[in-house]
Design a protein around this motif. Structure first.
Motif, PDB file in Angstrom:
ATOM      1  N   PHE A   1       4.628   4.322   3.154  1.00 55.28           N
ATOM      2  CA  PHE A   1       4.019   5.618   2.881  1.00 55.28           C
ATOM      3  C   PHE A   1       4.952   6.455   2.013  1.00 55.28           C
ATOM      4  CE2 PHE A   1       2.690   4.191   7.118  1.00 55.28           C
ATOM      5  CZ  PHE A   1       1.312   4.168   6.964  1.00 55.28           C
ATOM      6  N   THR A   2       4.367   7.339   1.219  1.00 55.48           N
ATOM      7  CA  THR A   2       5.142   8.219   0.351  1.00 55.48           C
ATOM      8  C   THR A   2       4.787   9.665   0.642  1.00 55.48           C
ATOM      9  OG1 THR A   2       5.218   6.562  -1.398  1.00 55.48           O
ATOM     10  CG2 THR A   2       5.688   8.815  -2.034  1.00 55.48           C
ATOM     11  N   GLY A   3       5.815  10.491   0.746  1.00 59.40           N
ATOM     12  CA  GLY A   3       5.596  11.911   0.991  1.00 59.40           C
ATOM     13  C   GLY A   3       6.483  12.759   0.104  1.00 59.40           C
ATOM     14  N   SER A   4       5.997  13.954  -0.222  1.00 56.09           N
ATOM     15  CA  SER A   4       6.813  14.883  -1.007  1.00 56.09           C
ATOM     16  C   SER A   4       7.999  15.380  -0.200  1.00 56.09           C
ATOM     17  CB  SER A   4       5.952  16.065  -1.464  1.00 56.09           C
ATOM     18  OG  SER A   4       4.884  15.632  -2.281  1.00 56.09           O
ATOM     19  N   TYR A   5       7.794  15.514   1.127  1.00 55.74           N
ATOM     20  CA  TYR A   5       8.876  15.972   2.009  1.00 55.74           C
ATOM     21  C   TYR A   5       8.875  15.127   3.273  1.00 55.74           C
ATOM     22  CZ  TYR A   5       9.535  19.868  -1.106  1.00 55.74           C
ATOM     23  OH  TYR A   5       9.803  20.618  -2.229  1.00 55.74           O
TER      24      TYR A   5
ATOM     25  N   GLY B   1      10.730  13.229  -3.531  1.00 52.50           N
ATOM     26  CA  GLY B   1      10.155  12.900  -2.246  1.00 52.50           C
ATOM     27  C   GLY B   1      10.831  11.707  -1.612  1.00 52.50           C
ATOM     28  N   TRP B   2      10.078  11.055  -0.696  1.00 53.77           N
ATOM     29  CA  TRP B   2      10.626   9.924   0.052  1.00 53.77           C
ATOM     30  C   TRP B   2       9.572   8.839   0.216  1.00 53.77           C
ATOM     31  CZ3 TRP B   2      15.590   9.293   1.832  1.00 53.77           C
ATOM     32  CH2 TRP B   2      16.437  10.410   1.745  1.00 53.77           C
TER      33      TRP B   2
ATOM     34  N   SER C   1      -1.246  18.285   3.672  1.00 54.23           N
ATOM     35  CA  SER C   1      -1.554  16.947   4.182  1.00 54.23           C
ATOM     36  C   SER C   1      -0.318  16.395   4.891  1.00 54.23           C
ATOM     37  CB  SER C   1      -1.974  16.021   3.038  1.00 54.23           C
ATOM     38  OG  SER C   1      -0.942  15.884   2.084  1.00 54.23           O
ATOM     39  N   VAL C   2      -0.510  15.930   6.122  1.00 51.47           N
ATOM     40  CA  VAL C   2       0.614  15.551   6.972  1.00 51.47           C
ATOM     41  C   VAL C   2       0.352  14.190   7.614  1.00 51.47           C
ATOM     42  CG1 VAL C   2       2.035  16.199   8.967  1.00 51.47           C
ATOM     43  CG2 VAL C   2       1.068  17.988   7.501  1.00 51.47           C
ATOM     44  N   LEU C   3       1.365  13.339   7.578  1.00 45.27           N
ATOM     45  CA  LEU C   3       1.346  12.072   8.305  1.00 45.27           C
ATOM     46  C   LEU C   3       2.389  12.150   9.406  1.00 45.27           C
ATOM     47  CD1 LEU C   3       0.581   9.052   8.674  1.00 45.27           C
ATOM     48  CD2 LEU C   3       2.378   8.507   6.993  1.00 45.27           C
ATOM     49  N   LEU C   4       1.977  11.932  10.649  1.00 49.60           N
ATOM     50  CA  LEU C   4       2.864  11.974  11.810  1.00 49.60           C
ATOM     51  C   LEU C   4       3.012  10.558  12.353  1.00 49.60           C
ATOM     52  CD1 LEU C   4       4.467  13.669  13.888  1.00 49.60           C
ATOM     53  CD2 LEU C   4       2.319  14.017  15.138  1.00 49.60           C
ATOM     54  N   LEU C   5       4.241  10.045  12.329  1.00 49.56           N
ATOM     55  CA  LEU C   5       4.516   8.669  12.757  1.00 49.56           C
ATOM     56  C   LEU C   5       5.199   8.672  14.116  1.00 49.56           C
ATOM     57  CD1 LEU C   5       5.967   7.323   9.381  1.00 49.56           C
ATOM     58  CD2 LEU C   5       3.630   7.051  10.235  1.00 49.56           C
TER      59      LEU C   5
ATOM     60  N   MET D   1       0.846  -1.188   0.000  1.00 47.66           N
ATOM     61  CA  MET D   1       0.000   0.000   0.000  1.00 47.66           C
ATOM     62  C   MET D   1       0.883   1.240   0.000  1.00 47.66           C
ATOM     63  SD  MET D   1      -2.972   1.147   2.690  1.00 47.66           S
ATOM     64  CE  MET D   1      -1.889   0.969   4.091  1.00 47.66           C
ATOM     65  N   VAL D   2       0.625   2.184  -0.903  1.00 42.38           N
ATOM     66  CA  VAL D   2       1.380   3.418  -0.990  1.00 42.38           C
ATOM     67  C   VAL D   2       0.420   4.591  -0.855  1.00 42.38           C
ATOM     68  CG1 VAL D   2       2.875   4.853  -2.411  1.00 42.38           C
ATOM     69  CG2 VAL D   2       3.148   2.367  -2.469  1.00 42.38           C
ATOM     70  N   LEU D   3       0.662   5.445   0.126  1.00 42.67           N
ATOM     71  CA  LEU D   3      -0.156   6.637   0.332  1.00 42.67           C
ATOM     72  C   LEU D   3       0.726   7.869   0.172  1.00 42.67           C
ATOM     73  CD1 LEU D   3      -2.190   5.466   3.455  1.00 42.67           C
ATOM     74  CD2 LEU D   3      -2.914   5.426   1.066  1.00 42.67           C
ATOM     75  N   ILE D   4       0.190   8.931  -0.395  1.00 41.22           N
ATOM     76  CA  ILE D   4       0.977  10.122  -0.696  1.00 41.22           C
ATOM     77  C   ILE D   4       0.531  11.276   0.190  1.00 41.22           C
ATOM     78  CG2 ILE D   4       1.617  11.780  -2.486  1.00 41.22           C
ATOM     79  CD1 ILE D   4       1.161   9.592  -4.544  1.00 41.22           C
ATOM     80  N   TYR D   5       1.515  11.923   0.835  1.00 38.15           N
ATOM     81  CA  TYR D   5       1.270  13.080   1.700  1.00 38.15           C
ATOM     82  C   TYR D   5       2.189  14.222   1.259  1.00 38.15           C
ATOM     83  CZ  TYR D   5      -0.875   9.524   4.664  1.00 38.15           C
ATOM     84  OH  TYR D   5      -1.655   8.500   5.128  1.00 38.15           O
TER      85      TYR D   5
END
Length: 369
Positions: free
Chosen positions: A136-140, A126-127, A29-33, A1-5
């Motif tokens: 998970f995938t994020g631009s930053y 991104g990363w 949009s922010v994901l906090l781990l 599963m790949v999600l983009i933030y």
């Protein structure tokens, strides 16, 4: 599963939570781990200047355990000095940190707890972040995983830091002076002991900021006895301190370091909460600008941290090297001097810069070397 933030943040301490809150306030949009279950205990004296209220638009009152307006110093348990100070909050990190996270969630931040980050992979823009839960995938990406976290190493950012150490115990007992913070100099080398009041007891600890490992448990037990506290059956928590030793890159490809992950801890007092919050806010500002298309925004973040914190912390380092080398002399020429405590309170609340305090103190101390 790949999600983009827009941004993924690793670590839900003050810096990570502050970055998440302010990015979400800007509509990102922010994901906090976070690897722990929240709220989670964090060993920390918990002193933070009340100026941080100005950086947020919600009320921190529910996260404040006590408010201090007086400081009492001792040297080798004697020669006491008491003075009024600018207001300083005493917080329990499990409550204070979680309060910021909860307000971040209200702004739309997605928070995943009990989630271990297993690795990161750079993308062209991104990363990708592999966790125990999903990918998970994020631009930053923001590294906010503290002194023990791997993010700085994974990002290839070599910080100029000195690793100090601290131990602390929480003791449930009546607090005779609920608005007074206590500091002891002289019992340990290159550091100090403290007793900070909380609403239901004492936060008592010891920290050393030198290059040699020192056994802190014996002087801590001795110091506690002076307050009628017995630590023999009390859990004592230890943790490293990443003390700022000079400017170093805090940004790389689509990623930043904040807070203690960036080594942004005062090498004289070991203050970390206020600079962590501020670097988190700066990170949100510059990542928002990068998302808006500004070229070089992340390197501008590094420059801003160096200008707003790094230069002053170098002065703190110089002061620490002189003060802790001969603490008896530093105590009598510095701490016992009228006005010193007031200026330190102003420092904790951002009303005076470190360079001003350090230059004055060093001018007084240098003639005796």
């Amino acid at each position: 599963m790949v999600l983009i933030y827009n941004c993924i943040i690793v670590g839900a301490g003050p810096s990570g939570a502050a970055a998440a809150y302010h990015l979400a306030k800007r509509g990102r949009s922010v994901l906090l781990l976070e690897k722990e279950t929240l709220p989670r205990y964090k060993p920390c004296g918990g002193g933070v200047g009340s100026v941080v209220q100005e950086w947020f638009d919600f009320d921190f009152e529910p996260g404040i355990s006590a408010k201090v307006d007086r400081i009492r110093y001792t040297h080798n348990l004697g020669d006491p000095v008491e003075a009024l100070t600018e207001p300083v909050w005493m917080v329990r990190r499990e409550i204070f940190d979680h309060l910021i996270v909860q307000h971040a969630q209200k702004q739309g931040v997605e928070v995943h707890t009990d989630t271990n980050v297993l690795g990161i992979t750079p993308l062209s823009e991104g990363w990708q972040v592999q966790t125990s839960e999903a990918t998970f995938t994020g631009s930053y990406l923001i590294g906010a995983d503290g002194a023990k976290g791997p993010m700085a190493r994974w990002l290839g950012l070599d910080r100029k830091i000195l690793i100090g150490g601290a131990i602390e115990a929480e003791v449930a007992a009546p607090v005779p002076q609920p608005t007074t913070a206590h500091f002891e100099f002289g019992l340990i080398q290159f550091g100090y002991l403290w007793n900070f009041p909380k609403v239901d007891g004492h936060s008592i600890g010891a920290g050393t900021f030198g290059r040699q490992k020192i056994n802190l448990k014996q002087p801590l037990a001795q110091y506690a006895q002076g307050f009628g506290l017995d630590l023999s059956n009390t859990v004592i928590h230890g943790h490293p301190l990443l003390l700022w030793q000079g400017d170093s890159p805090l940004d790389t490809h689509c990623a930043l370091l904040v807070g203690e992950s960036a080594g942004i801890v005062d090498p004289f007092t070991a203050e970390g909460i206020r600079p962590s919050l501020h670097t988190g806010i700066l990170a949100a500002q510059y990542i928002d600008r990068a998302l808006a298309g500004e070229t070089g925004a992340l390197s501008t973040y590094t420059q801003a941290v160096h200008e707003q914190w790094g230069q002053d912390l170098i002065w703190a380092k110089r002061l620490a090297e002189v003060f802790y080398r001969l603490p008896t002399l530093g105590y009598h020429l510095g701490i016992k001097r009228p006005g010193s405590t007031a200026r330190m309170g102003e420092l904790f609340n951002g009303k005076v810069r470190y360079r001003t305090i350090a230059q004055r103190a060093l001018n007084r101390l240098r003639p005796v070397f």
